[in-house]
Design a protein around this motif. Sequence first.
Motif, PDB file in Angstrom:
ATOM      1  N   UNK A 114       0.862  -1.184   0.000  1.00 51.28           N
ATOM      2  CA  UNK A 114       0.000   0.000   0.000  1.00 51.28           C
ATOM      3  C   UNK A 114       0.896   1.231   0.000  1.00 51.28           C
ATOM      4  N   UNK A 115       0.478   2.259  -0.710  1.00 49.72           N
ATOM      5  CA  UNK A 115       1.285   3.476  -0.722  1.00 49.72           C
ATOM      6  C   UNK A 115       0.915   4.362   0.463  1.00 49.72           C
ATOM      7  N   UNK A 116       1.941   4.786   1.221  1.00 50.34           N
ATOM      8  CA  UNK A 116       1.762   5.788   2.271  1.00 50.34           C
ATOM      9  C   UNK A 116       2.626   6.977   1.917  1.00 50.34           C
ATOM     10  N   UNK A 117       2.044   8.162   1.869  1.00 50.06           N
ATOM     11  CA  UNK A 117       2.882   9.320   1.558  1.00 50.06           C
ATOM     12  C   UNK A 117       3.660   9.715   2.809  1.00 50.06           C
ATOM     13  N   UNK A 118       4.868  10.232   2.589  1.00 50.76           N
ATOM     14  CA  UNK A 118       5.670  10.704   3.724  1.00 50.76           C
ATOM     15  C   UNK A 118       4.912  11.791   4.487  1.00 50.76           C
ATOM     16  N   UNK A 119       4.223  12.651   3.733  1.00 50.52           N
ATOM     17  CA  UNK A 119       3.509  13.749   4.395  1.00 50.52           C
ATOM     18  C   UNK A 119       2.470  13.201   5.372  1.00 50.52           C
ATOM     19  N   UNK A 120       1.697  12.224   4.898  1.00 48.01           N
ATOM     20  CA  UNK A 120       0.636  11.670   5.745  1.00 48.01           C
ATOM     21  C   UNK A 120       1.241  11.044   7.015  1.00 48.01           C
ATOM     22  N   UNK A 121       2.288  10.250   6.829  1.00 52.08           N
ATOM     23  CA  UNK A 121       2.876   9.544   7.975  1.00 52.08           C
ATOM     24  C   UNK A 121       3.472  10.552   8.954  1.00 52.08           C
ATOM     25  N   UNK A 122       4.210  11.504   8.399  1.00 54.75           N
ATOM     26  CA  UNK A 122       4.877  12.514   9.242  1.00 54.75           C
ATOM     27  C   UNK A 122       3.857  13.338  10.045  1.00 54.75           C
ATOM     28  N   UNK A 123       2.776  13.729   9.378  1.00 57.97           N
ATOM     29  CA  UNK A 123       1.750  14.531  10.061  1.00 57.97           C
ATOM     30  C   UNK A 123       1.075  13.679  11.139  1.00 57.97           C
ATOM     31  N   UNK A 124       0.794  12.413  10.801  1.00 58.15           N
ATOM     32  CA  UNK A 124       0.114  11.561  11.778  1.00 58.15           C
ATOM     33  C   UNK A 124       1.010  11.179  12.960  1.00 58.15           C
ATOM     34  N   UNK A 125       2.325  11.253  12.766  1.00 58.80           N
ATOM     35  CA  UNK A 125       3.234  10.948  13.885  1.00 58.80           C
ATOM     36  C   UNK A 125       3.212  12.056  14.938  1.00 58.80           C
ATOM     37  N   UNK A 126       2.698  13.224  14.550  1.00 60.75           N
ATOM     38  CA  UNK A 126       2.609  14.339  15.505  1.00 60.75           C
ATOM     39  C   UNK A 126       3.967  14.968  15.770  1.00 60.75           C
TER      40      UNK A 126
END
Length: 359
Positions: A149-161
Amino acid sequence: MKTASFLLSLESLLWPLDAADSGASDAIKNVLKLLICDINGKRPGVMIPIPQYPLYSATLAEFNIQQVGYYLNESTNWGLDISELKRAIEEARKTCYPRAIVVINPGNPTGQVLSRENIEAIIKFAHKEKLFIFADEVYQHNIYAPGSKFFSFKKVLVEMGEPYSKMELASFMSCSKGYMGECGLRGGYAEVLNMEPQVKAMYLKAISAMLCPTVLGQACLDIIMNPPRKGEPSYELFQKEKNGVLESLKLRAKMVADTFNSMEGFSCNEVQGAMYAFPQIKLPSKAIEAAKKAGKAPDVFYAFELLENTGICIVPGSGFGQVPGTYHFRTTILPQPDKLKAMLDNFARFHKQFLSKYS
Ligand SMILES: Cc1ncc(COP(=O)(O)O)c(C=O)c1O
């Protein structure tokens, strides 16, 4: 933060972004340029994967930025090991000032798709080492393997807080890939997150000093960013064509890897995404000697033999970087299925002959 930069040309477009360019290549080069600056008497360094897409090695050389290569792990489907990132950065610190890390996901030429856990670990590493992240995500629509599955760096980084969500990141996208593949229309963009405001002002000034990309390229990118929505007249047809292209690429990805894995001396990782296979090939020692005599690297020798005997064109692994002593090549999964099958049959015939000649 998202702002339009080519105001005149982009005002009319429905999607906001940081910088539209004539392809992701220009967008990547424009952000890389910001790093050209010695620090504490050391030239800047940028971490890039090996094997890598040669735009990076070429641009770093052009900008006199040191290439800091980190090897992808072939035995874990070209996975990205944090211990290898640590090794590479520690080694590089002796000669340069590492400032950024490039991650290509899905990978070119290696076709891997990074897991969310892997992306989180890379973000933590980049945070610890104070690295700007270049997320080359031009193949984000090209995901084939079950479970990938593709996860964008932006999404992961933002969700990591915090503190990760405050990190500097540029993500790149193109209209040359995906289900569109419109390389000739030349459209791409960078979405920039958390860039230091003074640097961002310079960045916007620098790209505004160039003229805007072609209208066709911008229009094509607009269609990718803003595809037909449910209820709109072309939605069904668009979905049918898009899914048709991606389903066919998925079959081709499997066909290519399966065929190479059935050939003597070949091992090919699953093509989880992107548009390429990067098999490893064990060359007989007689072929390596013949290559030496011909003044060519062994993988280049093999590629030329293949080209001259069959007309099939592959790119030798040495063009992308590979662990010394190993040989690879890149081939694409793009030809239509019947042509691809004919090419692979032809390739397998050639390989048998090559082995009997040099074994
Ligand atoms: C990983 C990667 N990044 C960037 C690019 C450049 O994209 P563009 O054609 O939009 O310049 C490519 C093109 O092949 C690519 O493979």
